[in-house]
Enzyme design. Sequence first.
Site, PDB file in Angstrom:
ATOM      1  CE  LYS A  65      -3.730  -2.572   2.136  1.00 54.71           C
ATOM      2  NZ  LYS A  65      -4.414  -3.020   3.352  1.00 54.71           N
ATOM      3  CD  GLN A  98      -3.128  -4.554   6.501  1.00 53.70           C
ATOM      4  OE1 GLN A  98      -3.038  -3.566   5.774  1.00 53.70           O
ATOM      5  NE2 GLN A  98      -3.788  -5.644   6.144  1.00 53.70           N
ATOM      6  CG  ASP A 145      -9.773  -0.009   5.095  1.00 50.35           C
ATOM      7  OD1 ASP A 145      -9.469  -0.316   3.922  1.00 50.35           O
ATOM      8  OD2 ASP A 145      -9.097  -0.323   6.090  1.00 50.35           O
TER       9      ASP A 145
END
Length: 297
Positions: free
Chosen positions: A52, A96, A119
Amino acid sequence: MTTIIDGNEIADRIRADVAERARRLNDEGVTPGLATVLMSDDGGSKTYVSMKQRACEETGIEGIHHEIDPGEPAEVLFDRIDRLNEDPAVHGILVQMPVPDHVDTRTVLERIDPMKDVDGFHPENVGRLVAGNARYKPCTPHGVQKILAACDVDTEGKDAVVVGRSDIVGKPMANLFVQRDQGGNATVTVCHSRTADLAAKTREADVVVAAAGVPEMIDGEMLSDGVTVIDVGITRVEADTEKGYELVGDVDFESAKEKASAITPVPGGVGPLTIAMLMYNTVKAASLQSGVPVDLP
Ligand code: NAD
């Protein structure tokens, strides 16, 4: 003829579009910023976060990486999130998953400012998605929609079967398919671990999205001719390779390919899209927070 969908190529095109929007923001003095937070020693999680961060570099996004020792109390993570929420250089925050067992996942998701929740997992953003007014579509299901659009698969009036009901893939995928919107208007069936006869459902499908995390559980016998198969599953399976494992999808590719009109491979299918859509959401977040409009496709 079965189309083997090239997820890397579709993701590259999206990333180029997103990078162009990031440049436009930069011209207006806004550098999109994504903070990634890792509280884990897991090798897979570390790999995902570094992928990422690398994508940020390639897209003109300022990637800011934070690591917290997984032995630290939950409050350390919560305080870090609070600081990132306040930081104007940070437009997107990604913690994460999974976090250690002593950290409550729900509390983490609710702690992130919904405007920075790239997200799309904060309850406010989940609610908006369900209501048909999404702010940030969760990256993986959004990526699946982009794949279908790129392959000219129109979901309107089609039977879509989603295998898996997780909060990050299955449920948002079903919610996107059911919306009265482009990439939606499908008749949706959600299957899961308690589904009585999975094959009976998948055989009825025009589009199957497999997101169960069970290697090769869906084979050609479970599919009808002409189906579009999107394999989200990624499981590390021990193998005699340099790394000692290989990545295996939820679909038995060889037999499914005989039935499908189009199918994604693993790896190289959905995975690259997930990261591209994270970049997309980060640029969208920077645009929303700065008030500088960019017309993301
Ligand atoms: P999860 O474990 O949270 O959810 C799995 C779901 O599958 C559950 O809802 C469960 O009910 C269902 N399921 C399990 N066994 C089943 C069975 N035998 N029949 C029918 N349903 C069954 O997983 P997740 O986070 O949604 O991820 C699913 C898979 O997708 C995993 O392999 C994960 O690694 C992968 N994934 C890939 C990407 C990507 O970018 N390609 C992103 C996220 C997740």
